[in-house]
Motif scaffolding. Structure first.
Motif, PDB file in Angstrom:
ATOM      1  N   GLU A 135     106.811  -3.050 174.574  1.00  0.00           N
ATOM      2  CA  GLU A 135     105.725  -2.370 175.297  1.00  0.00           C
ATOM      3  C   GLU A 135     104.397  -2.910 174.796  1.00  0.00           C
ATOM      4  O   GLU A 135     103.892  -2.529 173.737  1.00  0.00           O
ATOM      5  CB  GLU A 135     105.796  -0.847 175.031  1.00  0.00           C
ATOM      6  N   ALA A 136     103.837  -3.864 175.534  1.00  0.00           N
ATOM      7  CA  ALA A 136     102.583  -4.499 175.094  1.00  0.00           C
ATOM      8  C   ALA A 136     101.399  -3.786 175.732  1.00  0.00           C
ATOM      9  O   ALA A 136     101.297  -3.722 176.963  1.00  0.00           O
ATOM     10  CB  ALA A 136     102.577  -5.952 175.503  1.00  0.00           C
ATOM     11  N   ARG A 137     100.536  -3.227 174.874  1.00  0.00           N
ATOM     12  CA  ARG A 137      99.345  -2.565 175.405  1.00  0.00           C
ATOM     13  C   ARG A 137      98.140  -3.020 174.587  1.00  0.00           C
ATOM     14  O   ARG A 137      98.051  -2.758 173.374  1.00  0.00           O
ATOM     15  CB  ARG A 137      99.465  -1.035 175.307  1.00  0.00           C
ATOM     16  N   PHE A 138      97.221  -3.732 175.229  1.00  0.00           N
ATOM     17  CA  PHE A 138      95.986  -4.075 174.531  1.00  0.00           C
ATOM     18  C   PHE A 138      95.137  -2.808 174.359  1.00  0.00           C
ATOM     19  O   PHE A 138      95.051  -1.986 175.288  1.00  0.00           O
ATOM     20  CB  PHE A 138      95.195  -5.110 175.337  1.00  0.00           C
ATOM     21  N   ASP A 139      94.520  -2.679 173.211  1.00  0.00           N
ATOM     22  CA  ASP A 139      93.576  -1.566 173.034  1.00  0.00           C
ATOM     23  C   ASP A 139      92.350  -1.789 173.907  1.00  0.00           C
ATOM     24  O   ASP A 139      91.756  -0.852 174.426  1.00  0.00           O
ATOM     25  CB  ASP A 139      93.148  -1.478 171.564  1.00  0.00           C
ATOM     26  N   LEU A 140      91.999  -3.072 174.043  1.00  0.00           N
ATOM     27  CA  LEU A 140      90.852  -3.414 174.879  1.00  0.00           C
ATOM     28  C   LEU A 140      91.131  -4.742 175.559  1.00  0.00           C
ATOM     29  O   LEU A 140      91.536  -5.707 174.919  1.00  0.00           O
ATOM     30  CB  LEU A 140      89.580  -3.535 174.034  1.00  0.00           C
ATOM     31  N   LEU A 141      90.906  -4.738 176.851  1.00  0.00           N
ATOM     32  CA  LEU A 141      90.992  -5.958 177.653  1.00  0.00           C
ATOM     33  C   LEU A 141      89.607  -6.192 178.248  1.00  0.00           C
ATOM     34  O   LEU A 141      89.097  -5.354 179.019  1.00  0.00           O
ATOM     35  CB  LEU A 141      92.033  -5.773 178.770  1.00  0.00           C
ATOM     36  N   LEU A 142      89.010  -7.296 177.859  1.00  0.00           N
ATOM     37  CA  LEU A 142      87.691  -7.649 178.407  1.00  0.00           C
ATOM     38  C   LEU A 142      87.916  -8.676 179.516  1.00  0.00           C
ATOM     39  O   LEU A 142      88.603  -9.693 179.292  1.00  0.00           O
ATOM     40  CB  LEU A 142      86.795  -8.249 177.314  1.00  0.00           C
ATOM     41  N   LEU A 143      87.348  -8.416 180.683  1.00  0.00           N
ATOM     42  CA  LEU A 143      87.554  -9.312 181.828  1.00  0.00           C
ATOM     43  C   LEU A 143      86.208  -9.718 182.431  1.00  0.00           C
ATOM     44  O   LEU A 143      85.224  -8.966 182.359  1.00  0.00           O
ATOM     45  CB  LEU A 143      88.395  -8.607 182.906  1.00  0.00           C
ATOM     46  N   GLY A 144      86.192 -10.869 183.042  1.00  0.00           N
ATOM     47  CA  GLY A 144      85.039 -11.290 183.828  1.00  0.00           C
ATOM     48  C   GLY A 144      85.397 -11.206 185.305  1.00  0.00           C
ATOM     49  O   GLY A 144      86.528 -10.890 185.678  1.00  0.00           O
ATOM     50  N   LEU A 145      84.399 -11.488 186.134  1.00  0.00           N
ATOM     51  CA  LEU A 145      84.601 -11.438 187.584  1.00  0.00           C
ATOM     52  C   LEU A 145      84.052 -12.721 188.177  1.00  0.00           C
ATOM     53  O   LEU A 145      82.889 -13.078 187.969  1.00  0.00           O
ATOM     54  CB  LEU A 145      83.855 -10.227 188.174  1.00  0.00           C
ATOM     55  N   GLY A 146      84.893 -13.435 188.898  1.00  0.00           N
ATOM     56  CA  GLY A 146      84.430 -14.662 189.548  1.00  0.00           C
ATOM     57  C   GLY A 146      83.740 -14.350 190.867  1.00  0.00           C
ATOM     58  O   GLY A 146      83.912 -13.266 191.437  1.00  0.00           O
ATOM     59  N   THR A 147      82.980 -15.289 191.370  1.00  0.00           N
ATOM     60  CA  THR A 147      82.260 -15.057 192.628  1.00  0.00           C
ATOM     61  C   THR A 147      83.227 -14.905 193.800  1.00  0.00           C
ATOM     62  O   THR A 147      82.890 -14.333 194.829  1.00  0.00           O
ATOM     63  CB  THR A 147      81.296 -16.226 192.916  1.00  0.00           C
ATOM     64  N   ASP A 148      84.467 -15.385 193.593  1.00  0.00           N
ATOM     65  CA  ASP A 148      85.492 -15.226 194.646  1.00  0.00           C
ATOM     66  C   ASP A 148      86.368 -14.008 194.388  1.00  0.00           C
ATOM     67  O   ASP A 148      87.379 -13.801 195.068  1.00  0.00           O
ATOM     68  CB  ASP A 148      86.368 -16.495 194.718  1.00  0.00           C
ATOM     69  N   GLY A 149      85.984 -13.198 193.401  1.00  0.00           N
ATOM     70  CA  GLY A 149      86.756 -11.985 193.112  1.00  0.00           C
ATOM     71  C   GLY A 149      87.928 -12.221 192.184  1.00  0.00           C
ATOM     72  O   GLY A 149      88.723 -11.305 191.947  1.00  0.00           O
TER      73      GLY A 149
END
Ligand code: 6PG
Length: 248
Positions: A135-149
């Motif tokens: 059961e893999a759960r990140f405490d924090l996942l930081l994501l970016g957003l591309g201009t194409d979504g």
């Protein structure tokens, strides 16, 4: 400052205050994770926007607040290039943050962009399973957003969006002919306890508004598929990126 329209949206007027606020949140999340479970498992975003955030976290005034010996760094995706390549997300993160903080080398879980993509994906999946168990759960996942979504290296129309079992996959890079990428898949991304998107700049206003609007308009956007099953989701944006989201 939060936008009344959508509680998930946290808007800061300037890019600098956005980065400072998110750095504080990142450190809080890490400290709480270590207090609760004895370690902080964080998956970082690539691209260019987060570099400013990572540089802030690497400053002694910030870095001193986290127990780096109990912090584990992963990435949501990587370009299939070597670790010294200017396009490497690992290199960007190392220069901005990792080489400035007392993080044990064994706590840095790098995606091997230099390897054959399908092999690198399998190796990383094994490393994740060894670290997390079933059961893999990140405490924090930081994501970016591309201009194409796109987010991580989940691009619109990619077959990887339908991956329901594997945690890591190789994905063709639609922006660079012949280039591959490695990406965590939706089952793993959506298992995170906390997901924070970092979105800055006017060129992200359209995809951000589309993702937040939801419904059919967003269905084609991979970033709209990020829905933590048992976690929180926030979009940290500067005013330039959020101007289409605010009350008209
Ligand atoms: C990558 C990223 C990617 C990124 C977005 C936004 O490897 O490029 O992981 O998903 O977050 O493309 O990138 P910018 O922050 O550079 O606009």
């Amino acid at each position: 400052m939060s936008d009344l329209l959508d509680p998930r949206l946290i808007i800061h007027p300037q890019r600098t205050t956005l980065m400072a606020a998110l750095a504080q949140q990142w450190l809080r999340t890490g400290t709480e994770a270590i207090a609760a479970r004895g370690r902080f498992d964080c998956a970082l975003a690539g691209g260019s926007t987060p570099r400013e955030l990572y540089a802030l976290l690497g400053q002694p005034a910030h870095a001193k607040h986290l127990d780096w010996s109990k912090t584990h760094i992963f990435w949501g995706d990587e370009r299939c290039v070597g670790p010294e390549d200017p396009d490497s997300n690992y290199r960007m993160t190392r220069e901005a943050l990792l080489q400035k903080v007392p993080l044990p080398a064994s706590n840095i879980h790098r995606l091997h962009g230099e390897s054959e993509p399908s092999v690198a994906a399998e190796v990383y999946e094994s490393e994740l399973r060894q670290h997390f168990g079933a059961e893999a759960r990140f405490d924090l996942l930081l994501l970016g957003l591309g201009t194409d979504g796109h987010t991580a290296s989940l691009f619109p129309g990619s077959p990887v969006l339908d991956e329901a079992r594997r945690w890591v996959a190789a994905a063709a890079d639609p922006h660079v002919a012949g280039r591959w990428r490695l990406t965590l898949t939706l089952p793993l991304l959506n298992a995170a306890r906390r997901v924070d998107f970092l979105v800055a700049g006017a060129d992200k206003a359209q995809p951000l508004a589309q993702v937040l609007r939801g419904g059919d308009a967003s269905a084609a956007l991979p970033a709209a598929r990020i829905r933590p099953r048992a976690g929180t989701l926030h979009f940290w944006a500067d005013a330039a990126a959020a101007w289409l989201c605010q009350a008209s």
